[in-house]
Every structure is written in C-alpha cells, then in structure tokens.
Design a protein around this motif. Structure first.
Motif, PDB file in Angstrom:
ATOM      1  N   ALA A  66      29.691 -26.929 -31.935  1.00 52.01           N
ATOM      2  CA  ALA A  66      30.039 -27.499 -33.326  1.00 52.01           C
ATOM      3  C   ALA A  66      31.444 -26.979 -34.212  1.00 52.01           C
ATOM      4  CB  ALA A  66      28.914 -27.287 -34.170  1.00 52.01           C
ATOM      5  N   LEU A  67      31.511 -25.588 -33.994  1.00 51.48           N
ATOM      6  CA  LEU A  67      32.709 -24.951 -34.681  1.00 51.48           C
ATOM      7  C   LEU A  67      33.909 -25.492 -33.884  1.00 51.48           C
ATOM      8  CD1 LEU A  67      31.429 -21.559 -34.962  1.00 51.48           C
ATOM      9  CD2 LEU A  67      31.995 -22.946 -36.987  1.00 51.48           C
ATOM     10  N   ASN A  68      33.920 -25.632 -32.657  1.00 57.75           N
ATOM     11  CA  ASN A  68      34.978 -26.177 -31.814  1.00 57.75           C
ATOM     12  C   ASN A  68      35.448 -27.613 -32.176  1.00 57.75           C
ATOM     13  OD1 ASN A  68      37.112 -25.265 -29.734  1.00 57.75           O
ATOM     14  ND2 ASN A  68      35.261 -24.150 -28.879  1.00 57.75           N
ATOM     15  N   LYS A  69      34.396 -28.480 -32.070  1.00 60.61           N
ATOM     16  CA  LYS A  69      34.425 -29.675 -32.453  1.00 60.61           C
ATOM     17  C   LYS A  69      35.034 -29.813 -33.746  1.00 60.61           C
ATOM     18  CE  LYS A  69      31.911 -33.983 -32.910  1.00 60.61           C
ATOM     19  NZ  LYS A  69      30.660 -34.879 -33.072  1.00 60.61           N
ATOM     20  N   GLU A  70      34.537 -29.260 -34.874  1.00 62.89           N
ATOM     21  CA  GLU A  70      35.255 -29.640 -36.274  1.00 62.89           C
ATOM     22  C   GLU A  70      36.810 -28.876 -36.226  1.00 62.89           C
ATOM     23  OE1 GLU A  70      34.234 -29.590 -40.796  1.00 62.89           O
ATOM     24  OE2 GLU A  70      32.489 -29.158 -39.182  1.00 62.89           O
ATOM     25  N   VAL A  71      37.081 -27.782 -35.633  1.00 65.91           N
ATOM     26  CA  VAL A  71      38.435 -27.311 -35.555  1.00 65.91           C
ATOM     27  C   VAL A  71      39.253 -28.209 -34.891  1.00 65.91           C
ATOM     28  CG1 VAL A  71      39.998 -25.519 -34.738  1.00 65.91           C
ATOM     29  CG2 VAL A  71      37.768 -24.868 -35.789  1.00 65.91           C
ATOM     30  N   VAL A  72      39.053 -28.858 -33.847  1.00 62.55           N
ATOM     31  CA  VAL A  72      39.631 -29.937 -33.154  1.00 62.55           C
ATOM     32  C   VAL A  72      39.899 -31.168 -34.030  1.00 62.55           C
ATOM     33  CG1 VAL A  72      39.550 -31.543 -31.197  1.00 62.55           C
ATOM     34  CG2 VAL A  72      38.814 -29.423 -30.923  1.00 62.55           C
ATOM     35  N   LEU A  73      38.932 -31.728 -34.774  1.00 59.60           N
ATOM     36  CA  LEU A  73      39.213 -32.729 -35.760  1.00 59.60           C
ATOM     37  C   LEU A  73      40.232 -32.374 -36.643  1.00 59.60           C
ATOM     38  CD1 LEU A  73      35.474 -34.081 -36.180  1.00 59.60           C
ATOM     39  CD2 LEU A  73      37.169 -35.147 -35.190  1.00 59.60           C
ATOM     40  N   LYS A 144      37.814 -20.981 -37.724  1.00 65.05           N
ATOM     41  CA  LYS A 144      38.075 -20.330 -36.914  1.00 65.05           C
ATOM     42  C   LYS A 144      37.811 -18.798 -36.845  1.00 65.05           C
ATOM     43  CE  LYS A 144      42.328 -20.966 -35.239  1.00 65.05           C
ATOM     44  NZ  LYS A 144      43.959 -21.483 -35.207  1.00 65.05           N
ATOM     45  N   GLY A 145      37.735 -18.233 -38.226  1.00 66.58           N
ATOM     46  CA  GLY A 145      37.508 -16.937 -38.436  1.00 66.58           C
ATOM     47  C   GLY A 145      35.969 -16.579 -38.322  1.00 66.58           C
ATOM     48  N   TYR A 146      35.094 -17.536 -38.499  1.00 67.39           N
ATOM     49  CA  TYR A 146      33.742 -17.486 -38.288  1.00 67.39           C
ATOM     50  C   TYR A 146      33.491 -17.443 -36.637  1.00 67.39           C
ATOM     51  CZ  TYR A 146      28.812 -18.214 -38.538  1.00 67.39           C
ATOM     52  OH  TYR A 146      27.308 -17.923 -38.510  1.00 67.39           O
ATOM     53  N   ALA A 147      34.145 -18.316 -36.060  1.00 61.81           N
ATOM     54  CA  ALA A 147      34.015 -18.595 -34.635  1.00 61.81           C
ATOM     55  C   ALA A 147      34.345 -17.265 -33.812  1.00 61.81           C
ATOM     56  CB  ALA A 147      34.750 -19.798 -34.077  1.00 61.81           C
ATOM     57  N   ARG A 148      35.541 -16.783 -34.510  1.00 59.53           N
ATOM     58  CA  ARG A 148      35.915 -15.291 -33.706  1.00 59.53           C
ATOM     59  C   ARG A 148      34.941 -14.485 -33.953  1.00 59.53           C
ATOM     60  NH1 ARG A 148      42.008 -16.943 -35.185  1.00 59.53           N
ATOM     61  NH2 ARG A 148      42.474 -18.026 -33.107  1.00 59.53           N
ATOM     62  N   ALA A 149      34.553 -14.109 -35.082  1.00 61.43           N
ATOM     63  CA  ALA A 149      33.409 -13.104 -35.379  1.00 61.43           C
ATOM     64  C   ALA A 149      32.475 -13.346 -34.508  1.00 61.43           C
ATOM     65  CB  ALA A 149      33.062 -13.130 -36.907  1.00 61.43           C
ATOM     66  N   ARG A 150      31.979 -14.498 -34.003  1.00 63.91           N
ATOM     67  CA  ARG A 150      30.595 -14.753 -33.309  1.00 63.91           C
ATOM     68  C   ARG A 150      31.122 -14.655 -31.839  1.00 63.91           C
ATOM     69  NH1 ARG A 150      27.231 -19.530 -33.727  1.00 63.91           N
ATOM     70  NH2 ARG A 150      26.219 -18.206 -32.087  1.00 63.91           N
ATOM     71  N   GLY A 151      32.176 -14.584 -31.584  1.00 58.02           N
ATOM     72  CA  GLY A 151      32.852 -14.229 -30.019  1.00 58.02           C
ATOM     73  C   GLY A 151      32.956 -15.729 -29.585  1.00 58.02           C
ATOM     74  N   CYS A 152      32.866 -16.635 -30.540  1.00 58.84           N
ATOM     75  CA  CYS A 152      33.301 -18.285 -29.821  1.00 58.84           C
ATOM     76  C   CYS A 152      34.841 -18.351 -29.340  1.00 58.84           C
ATOM     77  CB  CYS A 152      32.850 -19.218 -30.671  1.00 58.84           C
ATOM     78  SG  CYS A 152      31.289 -19.197 -31.422  1.00 58.84           S
ATOM     79  N   LYS A 153      35.192 -19.127 -28.382  1.00 55.36           N
ATOM     80  CA  LYS A 153      36.579 -19.488 -27.813  1.00 55.36           C
ATOM     81  C   LYS A 153      36.948 -20.871 -28.677  1.00 55.36           C
ATOM     82  CE  LYS A 153      39.453 -19.759 -23.965  1.00 55.36           C
ATOM     83  NZ  LYS A 153      40.687 -19.195 -24.506  1.00 55.36           N
ATOM     84  N   ILE A 154      37.606 -20.672 -29.397  1.00 54.77           N
ATOM     85  CA  ILE A 154      38.125 -21.968 -30.114  1.00 54.77           C
ATOM     86  C   ILE A 154      39.382 -22.585 -29.324  1.00 54.77           C
ATOM     87  CG2 ILE A 154      39.193 -22.922 -32.168  1.00 54.77           C
ATOM     88  CD1 ILE A 154      36.460 -22.223 -32.443  1.00 54.77           C
ATOM     89  N   ALA A 155      39.368 -23.766 -29.067  1.00 51.61           N
ATOM     90  CA  ALA A 155      40.398 -24.603 -28.289  1.00 51.61           C
ATOM     91  C   ALA A 155      41.647 -24.538 -29.081  1.00 51.61           C
ATOM     92  CB  ALA A 155      40.069 -25.964 -28.155  1.00 51.61           C
ATOM     93  N   ARG A 156      42.790 -24.351 -28.472  1.00 52.11           N
ATOM     94  CA  ARG A 156      43.902 -24.333 -29.113  1.00 52.11           C
ATOM     95  C   ARG A 156      44.246 -25.880 -29.545  1.00 52.11           C
ATOM     96  NH1 ARG A 156      46.542 -20.027 -30.013  1.00 52.11           N
ATOM     97  NH2 ARG A 156      49.032 -20.774 -29.886  1.00 52.11           N
ATOM     98  N   TYR A 157      45.315 -26.029 -30.145  1.00 48.21           N
ATOM     99  CA  TYR A 157      45.803 -27.044 -30.928  1.00 48.21           C
ATOM    100  C   TYR A 157      46.556 -27.855 -29.661  1.00 48.21           C
ATOM    101  CZ  TYR A 157      48.852 -30.562 -32.956  1.00 48.21           C
ATOM    102  OH  TYR A 157      49.958 -31.740 -33.107  1.00 48.21           O
TER     103      TYR A 157
END
Length: 165
Positions: A66-73, A144-157
C-alpha cells in the motif's frame, strides 16, 4: 514557485517542481496571459487532494504494498523526489532559462499585472497550486520514511515515456 501551470494537463504530465522543473514550451509562453487572467480551469490530482486533507494517514494499515502504491501515485503527480532527480544538462538549463525568460516577457506585457493577478484570482490559484504540491511532497516524504523504517523497498521514480513530436 514561479509558474502557474496546472497540476494536471491534458497529457497528465508531472507537475513542475523545484526538483524537476518542466521545460517551458512555446505553448506555455503563448498561454501565459490566460494564466495571468486566471482564465484556465485548474484541476488537481486526487492523490494531491487527499495528501492535503490527510498527510499523515497510513494507507491500508501501512503495508509495504500500500505504501509503494501511494508513493507511485504521488510520483506520477509530483515528478521525481529530491533524491531521484536527474541532473539537467547544460542544454536543458539554457532551454529552461530561455523559456522562462520568454514567459516572463509575455506576462510582463500585461499592464498592472500584479493587480490583475490579484483581482482575477490568479495569485490565489498559484498559491493553491503550491499548497497541493507541498502537501504531496510532505506526504511522499512521510510515506517513504515510514516505509524505510519498516524495511519496505520503495520503487524509484519512473519517468513517463516521452511523446513523439
């Protein structure tokens, strides 16, 4: 920010931001008076409207997907984040400067431009646009900060494909 470009154009282009300024085109120069008189209807991407209303709400409990999806949007509306922006070439910098100058000259030809911008609502619209961009940037940074704290990999732009001319 100096432009009064709409956040959503017919081509769904990312917004002009300080991190990734959109090249100023001949069209932008030609429609500068339309913006100065606030004659163009501005619409804002739903993710930016939601970011302004709820900047610190976690999507779907804060799952990585869900974090990734919203960051992509948000990336689609804002363009690259400060840690992902490509460096402009000298030619791109010259083009941006020339386009910005041309737009300023055309806007400057309007007598009493500042007063007209205030009366027409163009100044308020520019402020509203900047507020939506700021809210989107804050939300993206939070997610992005929350995702990194949880160890999630966030897709780049990923830049949208270039239109063929």
């Amino acid at each position: 920010m100096a432009g009064t470009l709409a956040l959503i154009t017919p081509a769904m282009a990312p917004a002009q931001t300080a991190v990734a300024p959109r090249p100023v085109t001949a069209r932008d120069v030609a429609i500068a008076p339309v913006d100065e008189f606030n004659l163009r209807k501005h619409t804002y991407a739903e993710e930016l409207v939601q970011a302004k209303a709820h900047p610190y709400t976690l999507p779907n409990g804060g799952s990585c997907a869900a974090l990734n999806k919203e960051v992509v949007l948000l990336n689609g509306s804002l363009g690259p984040d400060i840690d992902e922006a490509a460096k402009a070439t000298d030619e791109e910098k010259r083009s941006q400067a020339a386009g910005g100058t041309a737009r300023s000259v055309v806007s400057g030809l309007i007598p009493f431009g500042g007063i007209i911008r205030t009366i027409s609502g163009a100044a308020a619209e520019e402020h509203r646009r900047e507020l939506y961009l700021y809210a989107g940037s804050v939300r993206r940074a939070y997610l992005k900060g929350y995702a990194r704290a949880r160890g999630c990999k966030i897709a780049r732009y990923v830049a949208p494909p270039e239109k063929k001319k």
